[in-house]
Design a protein around this motif. Structure first.
Motif, mmCIF file in Angstrom:
data_model
loop_
_atom_site.group_PDB
_atom_site.id
_atom_site.type_symbol
_atom_site.label_atom_id
_atom_site.label_comp_id
_atom_site.label_asym_id
_atom_site.label_seq_id
_atom_site.Cartn_x
_atom_site.Cartn_y
_atom_site.Cartn_z
ATOM 1 N N ALA A 43 2.195 -48.806 4.623
ATOM 2 C CA ALA A 43 1.217 -49.893 4.711
ATOM 3 C C ALA A 43 -0.010 -49.612 3.852
ATOM 4 C CB ALA A 43 0.796 -50.096 6.160
ATOM 5 N N THR A 44 -0.278 -48.335 3.561
ATOM 6 C CA THR A 44 -1.442 -48.035 2.720
ATOM 7 C C THR A 44 -1.192 -48.418 1.272
ATOM 8 O OG1 THR A 44 -0.674 -45.819 2.214
ATOM 9 C CG2 THR A 44 -2.105 -46.054 4.138
ATOM 10 N N GLY A 45 0.075 -48.570 0.897
ATOM 11 C CA GLY A 45 0.390 -48.934 -0.477
ATOM 12 C C GLY A 45 0.252 -47.779 -1.453
ATOM 13 N N LEU A 46 0.047 -46.573 -0.944
ATOM 14 C CA LEU A 46 -0.074 -45.422 -1.839
ATOM 15 C C LEU A 46 1.288 -45.086 -2.429
ATOM 16 C CD1 LEU A 46 -2.380 -43.216 0.406
ATOM 17 C CD2 LEU A 46 -3.033 -44.495 -1.636
ATOM 18 N N ALA A 47 1.261 -44.440 -3.600
ATOM 19 C CA ALA A 47 2.511 -44.144 -4.291
ATOM 20 C C ALA A 47 3.222 -42.986 -3.607
ATOM 21 C CB ALA A 47 2.227 -43.806 -5.738
ATOM 22 N N LEU A 48 4.547 -43.110 -3.512
ATOM 23 C CA LEU A 48 5.367 -42.031 -2.958
ATOM 24 C C LEU A 48 5.166 -40.745 -3.732
ATOM 25 C CD1 LEU A 48 8.851 -43.615 -2.232
ATOM 26 C CD2 LEU A 48 7.177 -42.763 -0.615
ATOM 27 N N ASP A 49 5.125 -40.878 -5.044
ATOM 28 C CA ASP A 49 5.016 -39.688 -5.880
ATOM 29 C C ASP A 49 3.752 -38.906 -5.546
ATOM 30 O OD1 ASP A 49 7.314 -40.360 -7.018
ATOM 31 O OD2 ASP A 49 6.543 -40.809 -9.018
ATOM 32 N N ASP A 50 2.663 -39.641 -5.293
ATOM 33 C CA ASP A 50 1.424 -38.950 -4.965
ATOM 34 C C ASP A 50 1.563 -38.173 -3.659
ATOM 35 O OD1 ASP A 50 0.353 -39.933 -7.237
ATOM 36 O OD2 ASP A 50 -0.705 -41.598 -6.284
ATOM 37 N N LEU A 51 2.300 -38.773 -2.727
ATOM 38 C CA LEU A 51 2.538 -38.070 -1.459
ATOM 39 C C LEU A 51 3.326 -36.786 -1.710
ATOM 40 C CD1 LEU A 51 2.491 -38.038 1.667
ATOM 41 C CD2 LEU A 51 4.619 -39.313 1.609
ATOM 42 N N TYR A 52 4.375 -36.897 -2.516
ATOM 43 C CA TYR A 52 5.197 -35.712 -2.798
ATOM 44 C C TYR A 52 4.389 -34.647 -3.547
ATOM 45 C CZ TYR A 52 9.083 -38.796 -1.573
ATOM 46 O OH TYR A 52 9.921 -39.652 -0.922
ATOM 47 N N LEU A 53 3.563 -35.113 -4.488
ATOM 48 C CA LEU A 53 2.768 -34.148 -5.249
ATOM 49 C C LEU A 53 1.740 -33.470 -4.343
ATOM 50 C CD1 LEU A 53 2.284 -36.052 -8.612
ATOM 51 C CD2 LEU A 53 3.771 -34.099 -8.136
ATOM 52 N N ALA A 54 1.155 -34.268 -3.419
ATOM 53 C CA ALA A 54 0.208 -33.675 -2.471
ATOM 54 C C ALA A 54 0.919 -32.644 -1.608
ATOM 55 C CB ALA A 54 -0.412 -34.764 -1.601
ATOM 56 N N ALA A 55 2.131 -32.983 -1.171
ATOM 57 C CA ALA A 55 2.913 -32.039 -0.362
ATOM 58 C C ALA A 55 3.250 -30.799 -1.180
ATOM 59 C CB ALA A 55 4.179 -32.716 0.156
ATOM 60 N N GLY A 56 3.556 -31.011 -2.464
ATOM 61 C CA GLY A 56 3.873 -29.879 -3.333
ATOM 62 C C GLY A 56 2.678 -28.949 -3.481
ATOM 63 N N ALA A 57 1.485 -29.537 -3.649
ATOM 64 C CA ALA A 57 0.279 -28.724 -3.778
ATOM 65 C C ALA A 57 0.016 -27.956 -2.487
ATOM 66 C CB ALA A 57 -0.918 -29.619 -4.109
ATOM 67 N N LEU A 58 0.254 -28.633 -1.361
ATOM 68 C CA LEU A 58 0.071 -27.958 -0.073
ATOM 69 C C LEU A 58 1.044 -26.794 0.079
ATOM 70 C CD1 LEU A 58 -0.480 -30.807 2.502
ATOM 71 C CD2 LEU A 58 -1.885 -28.780 2.218
ATOM 72 N N ARG A 59 2.279 -27.039 -0.361
ATOM 73 C CA ARG A 59 3.262 -25.968 -0.243
ATOM 74 C C ARG A 59 2.798 -24.736 -1.008
ATOM 75 N NH1 ARG A 59 9.306 -26.357 -2.395
ATOM 76 N NH2 ARG A 59 8.214 -27.035 -4.260
ATOM 77 N N ALA A 60 2.223 -24.961 -2.193
ATOM 78 C CA ALA A 60 1.742 -23.823 -2.976
ATOM 79 C C ALA A 60 0.671 -23.071 -2.184
ATOM 80 C CB ALA A 60 1.182 -24.314 -4.305
ATOM 81 N N ARG A 61 -0.191 -23.823 -1.491
ATOM 82 C CA ARG A 61 -1.228 -23.162 -0.690
ATOM 83 C C ARG A 61 -0.603 -22.363 0.442
ATOM 84 N NH1 ARG A 61 -6.431 -26.816 0.540
ATOM 85 N NH2 ARG A 61 -7.205 -24.771 1.137
ATOM 86 N N PHE A 62 0.431 -22.955 1.044
ATOM 87 C CA PHE A 62 1.101 -22.239 2.128
ATOM 88 C C PHE A 62 1.798 -20.991 1.603
ATOM 89 C CE2 PHE A 62 0.640 -26.025 4.801
ATOM 90 C CZ PHE A 62 0.348 -25.425 6.004
ATOM 91 N N ASP A 63 2.403 -21.104 0.425
ATOM 92 C CA ASP A 63 3.077 -19.931 -0.151
ATOM 93 C C ASP A 63 2.089 -18.788 -0.298
ATOM 94 O OD1 ASP A 63 5.433 -21.233 -0.221
ATOM 95 O OD2 ASP A 63 5.411 -21.690 -2.363
ATOM 96 N N THR A 64 0.927 -19.098 -0.875
ATOM 97 C CA THR A 64 -0.090 -18.063 -1.050
ATOM 98 C C THR A 64 -0.599 -17.587 0.306
ATOM 99 O OG1 THR A 64 -0.776 -19.421 -2.913
ATOM 100 C CG2 THR A 64 -2.161 -17.543 -2.361
ATOM 101 N N GLY A 65 -0.916 -18.548 1.153
ATOM 102 C CA GLY A 65 -1.520 -18.217 2.441
ATOM 103 C C GLY A 65 -0.620 -17.375 3.314
ATOM 104 N N THR A 66 0.653 -17.731 3.387
ATOM 105 C CA THR A 66 1.546 -16.951 4.254
ATOM 106 C C THR A 66 1.769 -15.562 3.682
ATOM 107 O OG1 THR A 66 3.394 -18.029 3.146
ATOM 108 C CG2 THR A 66 2.766 -18.878 5.303
ATOM 109 N N THR A 67 1.760 -15.457 2.340
ATOM 110 C CA THR A 67 1.898 -14.130 1.740
ATOM 111 C C THR A 67 0.706 -13.263 2.132
ATOM 112 O OG1 THR A 67 2.997 -15.200 -0.113
ATOM 113 C CG2 THR A 67 2.333 -12.920 -0.415
ATOM 114 N N ILE A 68 -0.497 -13.840 2.033
ATOM 115 C CA ILE A 68 -1.688 -13.078 2.425
ATOM 116 C C ILE A 68 -1.616 -12.730 3.905
ATOM 117 C CG2 ILE A 68 -4.194 -13.222 2.686
ATOM 118 C CD1 ILE A 68 -4.201 -15.055 0.219
ATOM 119 N N LEU A 69 -1.178 -13.688 4.718
ATOM 120 C CA LEU A 69 -1.047 -13.423 6.152
ATOM 121 C C LEU A 69 -0.093 -12.257 6.397
ATOM 122 C CD1 LEU A 69 -1.429 -14.189 9.161
ATOM 123 C CD2 LEU A 69 0.424 -15.836 8.889
ATOM 124 N N GLY A 70 1.008 -12.240 5.641
ATOM 125 C CA GLY A 70 1.971 -11.162 5.788
ATOM 126 C C GLY A 70 1.370 -9.818 5.421
#
Lengths: 434, 580, 187
Positions: A349-376
């Motif tokens: 309903a927001t009309g936002l692009a799917l690709d932007d959602l996927y790219l945002a998720a991709g950027a978040l994943r990169a943060r999680f990759d770094t973050g979980t490594t540091i946590l480990g």
């Protein structure tokens, strides 16, 4: 015409096609004089004053000062118990356990990682005051100010000793918990500590089934095991434990010279009393070898931690709403799931692009990759540090309170004959007991 | 001092059994209250009250029977009762929680009393700590840390095993791919394949001359293999390399099939389901058209399919769905039938529908990489069933589309209109062809028009070279060479014109019926009837039949020609005709 | 012989004092730094009515047994429709306030005749449970003058709001406590 609006309705529904927020479909009428618009509900209510938070912070500071005085100056267990009950009543049942210093860690991390979030002064004070007090006077906060500690202290009826080796290992959990909580805040997922606060439901007299069971289980365990949440879970306790190693003054079992009577040996329900070193020290060489091996193993542990943390990245990432939304939408688009959810509908309903959602998720994943490594790495470091502490021998001559484990509850005071003796001299002599 | 103080103290201290009994009673009370509260808590949630299914059912019953006064009363009463029950429950929960709190406090107090009564004077342990004990403690601490690590690793593995982010890899990969220049097959490669309805140019012309001219379905002579197709539909085979693609659909199921050209084995079935916005159906279409009349198209890496409910889907050559979308069911009284075509990185879809004045007809082009709309052109035409073609005339690519009443040429990369000619009528199903520099458009109820495709604007009066009115087809598309144009009606009348002039050369009644469009192989014309009889004749100014072959199964689809082979979709089977 | 004897106590004490001072400075300074440059006022939770999809979670996810979220009405936006789609079922049997015609499960909306053909709709906040049924109806077909807001004398302002965690449309935001509502404006 009875229903003049019905045809219009259908037309509007077709034309609007979903996204039509705050659209004036029906112009507000021009009333004849004499009608005045009512006031929107709650609009007249006064704004929420900041004063409430500052009062809380002032109460916190006062309670910390009083607790420090009672623990170090008066050495009064009874005073600490009363203060604890007062804190339980005020911070717990009256203020519903929110905000508390334990959770304030997350606000601080959020303020660091999210530029859009302004750290409220209250949260800053709740975070910093107990740490500063601990730095100078030991963990008086844990003793009698924290409502979570107080509720566990109340139920602690027949303590059994947790073996030292087990307590040592479980003592690692708070650090991992803290690391995970920081990671989840830094990635914008959730406030883990608040969501899984075991006792806040009791304070509010309302909680979901899962948290009720969790809290009740901890309390039942807490009847026998001294303060299980404080010792083996509390992430803020982990910080306080670190800081208290540096504290200027802290609780001592005896007010004067230890006479090594051993009466206090079983006094501490938290296993914080360390015994004097044996008269005959163990072989120094073996000790040194163990120390060297542990030191060498430290990078290995951190590396293993990094690998384990990295492997957990997808699991952690799924705690984030955006990642879950992206996955859901992707599965819907790929036809791998049936239907839509409120989340995916709201997103479309927001009309936002799917690709932007996927790219945002991709950027978040990169943060999680770094973050979980540091946590480990952090978890590996914590484990290594524990092993190092086990391997390091320090000669102790007296029965002492371990600064990292002592919760300054004052239970040990009355076990000490020196204390009793001093108390007798200080107070007026009472009539002799029969 | 209060003289009773010490005695009360002593009494409490001495009676450990009383403490234990108190603890037992208060503990039991707290436990029972907790259990009762829990049972009460789980019985009925707020959702049951807010979204009461009972009230919803009653309301829909009332909608069906609006004047039922008793029903209205029932709704009002049930509504009130449900509401009351919910708020009564909340109030009881509130009271119960205080009861529980009191019980727990009493229990904890009696536990403390018990502990107090049982507390003995501290008795120091027997032995001073020894070095050996300390060493043991150190060792067990190490082991416990190791054990904790193992347990944590186990829990972590169990947790991690349940979630992966593979979807994100694919999503991000698709985005990257869409940013990069499209990977397209070179034109000479496309010319060798059969990537769409009626072959590379959509003209029904084989690139190979060595295809069989004789076979027999009954004896199996000349038939390399035949394989059943799961869902019978009338779309035609499409071939790329060693893969043959078909689609099939019913009202509820939509599938894309990939067959192995060597053996006829069904390699994979791509199910088109759960497409966002998709609905089953539509209900009101002609059985002859079916739910999968449009032929699939391929770009060499993926295959694209569209169905009667306007589900449009892309599969890679391994059968994985790459993207799918629903365009919304078009208003089409026979059922949607226009086939797909791929032009460079665009998938071009005819979305003609309704009547010209409705302004609902459109042509759309989608990015083959992600299904996003690249252009969308509204057309002043009615619903149509023909498939467009892309021609290159004087170095310019043109998308030729036919529908009542216009033949319109668009620039295929932008959807911009180039020219139009008002020369069609009724329900247009035959697709246009291009031969001898002329666009040939035809439909029953109108005429065969030969249009010079070098005009702009409305070329009706200026660029129609000739018109002809005999033997106009209603389903099968024409086949044309630079010299001859062939029209084939459903009832089997074959009409031949001279391409350059439109001069009628001959008419021949074959006494068969046809749905499949005629095809050209070198100097031969292939016709396949609805009963599966193939007529092969010499292309020329006179009717010269070279032979007939029978498949033994009905055929509505047009054949696909490859090196030494013909692929024919029968009503039930896919056939490969060729020499062993 | 042991560490205890070989390490000079004063130096150790000095090191500890220095570390302590650094730690205190770090904690105090860090907290001050994070507060100082920004508006340090309290934050409270609120619903952005433009993002809210009235999914119903507000009624069921609040930690309070009766949600802190309730419906409010911006009268200046209201069309005062006789057939209010926030008040009535999608196809009401009759335009009366009887249970079979109305959306609200608690009867919290009061319908009052003003003048022909206008009706005024007010929310009885004591009855409203924040389910958002009326909000959905008003947003879909009406002016959107009915919407959900956190009522702050009920809200406990949990550090992690349970409803915010369950909100499907990211409509929950932290707003300054001095201006704790997000009122809809007449467009």
């Amino acid at each position: 015409m009875r229903f003049p609006i019905v045809p219009t309705l259908a037309l509007v529904a077709i034309l609007s096609g979903g996204r039509a927020a705050a659209e004036q479909r029906f112009p507000p009428p021009d009333f004849s004089p004499g009608y005045s618009l009512p006031v929107t509900e709650a609009q007249g209510a006064p704004a929420r004053a900041d004063a409430r938070g500052y009062i809380d912070a002032a109460v916190l500071a006062g309670a910390l000062a009083l607790a420090s005085y009672l623990a170090l100056g008066r050495r009064s267990r009874r005073g600490l118990v009363l203060l604890g009950l007062g804190s339980l009543a005020y911070f717990g049942f009256y203020r519903h356990g929110c905000i508390c210093p334990v959770g304030a860690v997350q606000n601080v991390v959020l303020a660091i990682t999210d530029p859009g979030y302004a750290l409220p002064l209250t949260a800053a004070l709740f975070f910093a005051l107990p740490l500063l007090f601990t730095l100078f006077f030991g963990r008086a906060f844990c003793a009698a100010v924290c409502p979570l500690g107080a509720v566990q202290d109340v139920v602690l009826a027949s303590p059994v000793a947790v073996p030292g080796w087990l307590a040592r290992a479980l003592g690692l959990v708070p650090f991992v918990y803290l690391g995970a909580a920081v990671l989840l805040v830094a990635t914008g997922s959730t406030f883990l500590i608040c969501r899984y606060d075991p006792f806040v439901g009791f304070f509010r007299l309302s909680a979901g089934l899962d948290l009720t069971i969790y809290g009740a289980a901890l309390l039942i365990i807490g009847v026998f095991v001294g303060r299980p949440y404080c010792r083996f879970l509390c992430p803020y306790g982990a910080l306080l434990g670190l800081v208290s190693r540096l504290s200027w003054r802290r609780v001592t079992i005896t007010p004067a010279e230890c006479v090594r009577c051993r009466l206090c040996e079983d006094a501490c329900p938290f296993g914080a009393i360390t015994t004097p070193s044996p008269e005959t020290p163990p072989a120094r060489r073996a000790g040194k070898t163990a120390l060297a091996v542990t030191l060498l193993a430290l990078p290995l542990l951190m590396g293993l931690g990094a690998l384990a943390g990295r492997a957990l990245s997808p699991a952690f990432a799924h705690t984030h709403a955006t990642i879950r939304l992206a996955e859901r939408v992707w599965l819907e688009e790929a036809g791998e799931v049936e239907g839509t959810t409120d989340q995916s509908d709201a997103f479309r309903a927001t009309g936002l692009a799917l690709d932007d959602l996927y790219l945002a998720a991709g950027a978040l994943r990169a943060r999680f990759d770094t973050g979980t490594t540091i946590l480990g790495v952090f978890a590996g470091l914590a484990a290594g540090a524990t092993l190092l502490r086990v391997s390091l021998r320090r000669t102790r001559r007296d029965y002492e309170a371990d600064p990292a484990l002592c919760l300054a509850c004052g239970r040990c005071y009355r076990y000490c004959p020196v204390e009793t003796d001093r108390g007798k001299r200080h107070r007026k002599p009472r009539e002799a007991a029969p | 001092m209060n003289p009773r103080g010490p005695s009360l103290f002593a009494a409490l201290k001495s009676d450990a059994r009383a403490a234990a009994r108190t603890a037992l009673v208060t503990g039991a009370f707290a436990a029972i209250t907790a259990a009762a509260l829990l049972a009460y808590h789980v019985r009925g949630s707020a959702e049951d009250f807010i979204d009461s299914a009972e009230i919803a059912d009653l309301k829909s019953a009332l909608a069906a029977d609006p004047d039922n006064g008793a029903l209205k009363i029932e709704i009002q009463e049930r509504d009130l009762a449900i509401r009351r029950a919910y708020f009564a429950k909340l109030a009881r929960l509130d009271r119960g929680i205080y009861l529980l709190l009191g019980g727990v406090l009493a229990f904890v107090g009696s536990l403390a009393w018990m502990a107090f009564a049982r507390r003995a004077a501290p008795k120091p342990g027997a032995a001073e700590p020894t070095a050996a004990a300390e060493a043991r403690a150190t060792l067990s601490a190490r082991w416990s840390v190791a054990a904790l690590a193992v347990i944590a690793a186990g829990l972590g593995a169990a947790w991690a095993g349940r979630s992966d982010l593979a979807f994100l890899d694919r999503a991000v990969q698709a985005i990257e791919e869409a940013k990069a220049p499209p990977v397209l097959a070179p034109p000479e490669e496309i010319a060798k394949q059969w990537p769409r309805f009626r072959g590379p140019g959509g003209l029904g012309v084989s690139a190979y001359l060595n295809v069989p001219a004789e076979w027999n379905g009954a004896s199996g002579a000349g038939i390399l293999w035949k394989t059943p197709v799961p869902i019978s539909s009338d779309n035609s085979p499409v071939v790329w390399g060693d893969r043959i693609f078909l689609s099939g659909a019913t009202k509820k199921r939509r599938e894309v099939y990939c067959f192995d050209a060597a053996t006829g084995a069904l390699l994979w079935t791509g199910k088109v389901e759960r497409v966002p916005g998709s609905k089953d159906g539509p209900d009101d279409i002609m059985e002859d058209t079916g739910y999968a009349a449009p032929t699939v198209a391929t770009c060499g890496r993926r295959v694209y399919a569209i169905f009667a409910n306007a589900d449009l889907a892309a599969f890679d050559f391994d059968g994985r769905r790459v993207w799918a979308r629903n365009l919304g069911v078009p208003e089409n009284n026979y059922g949607y039938a226009a086939s797909l075509l791929v032009y460079r990185h665009l998938l071009i879809v005819s979305y003609d529908q309704a009547k010209p004045e409705d302004n609902k007809s459109r042509f759309l082009a989608f990015d083959i990489r992600n299904g996003k709309t690249v252009w969308d052109t509204v057309r002043p035409v009615a619903a149509s069933w023909d498939t467009p073609i892309v021609i290159t005339h004087a170095g310019v690519d043109q998308l030729i589309t036919c529908s009542n009443p216009f033949v319109i040429a668009y620039a295929p990369d932008t959807g911009r209109e180039l020219w139009r000619a008002d020369c069609l009528n009724d329900d247009v199903a035959p697709s246009p062809v291009y031969a001898g520099g002329l666009v040939l458009a035809v439909n029953t109820g109108a005429q065969l028009s030969a249009i010079k495709p070098d005009g702009t604007g409305d070329v009706t009066k200026t660029h129609i070279l000739w018109l002809a009115e005999d033997g106009l087809p209603d389903i099968a598309s024409p086949a044309a060479t630079d010299d001859y144009v062939y029209l084939l009606t459903t009832h089997g009348l074959l009409t031949c014109y001279e391409t350059k002039t439109g001069k009628l050369l001959y008419e021949e009644d074959t006494d068969l019926s046809f749905n499949a469009s005629p095809s050209i192989v070198g100097d031969k014309l292939y016709l396949i009837s609805t009963k599966g009889v193939a007529i092969i004749l010499r292309i020329g100014p006179t009717y010269e039949e070279l032979g007939r072959s029978e498949l033994g199964e009905g055929v509505h689809a047009s054949p696909a020609f490859q090196d030494g082979r013909i692929y024919i979709r029968g009503k039930k089977h896919l056939y490969c005709i060729g020499a062993r | 012989m042991s560490d205890h004897e070989t390490t000079p106590i004063p130096r150790r004490g000095f090191m500890r004092a220095a570390a302590r001072a650094a730690c205190a400075l770090g904690i105090g300074g860090g907290a001050a730094y994070l507060v100082a440059p920004r508006t340090p006022g309290e934050r409270v939770w609120q619903i952005d009515p433009e993002k809210c999809i009235a999914c119903g979670n507000c009624a069921t996810y609040c930690v309070l047994r009766e949600s802190a979220v309730k419906c409010v009405h911006s009268f200046a936006m209201c069309g005062y429709c006789e057939l209010c789609t926030g008040f009535f079922n999608p196809s009401p049997n009759d335009l009366t306030t009887a249970a079979e015609n109305v959306l609200c499960p608690t009867g919290a909306i009061v319908r009052r005749f003003v003048e022909d053909p206008y009706f005024e709709y007010t929310i009885d906040q004591n009855l409203c449970i924040g389910c958002g049924k009326c909000v959905k109806g008003c947003k879909m077909f009406g002016n959107g003058s009915l919407y959900l807001q956190v009522i702050h004398d009920r809200c406990l302002n949990c550090n992690q709001c349970s409803i915010a965690a369950a909100c499907p449309s990211e409509a929950w935001v932290r707003v300054p406590a001095a201006r704790p509502h997000l009122w809809k404006k007449v467009t």
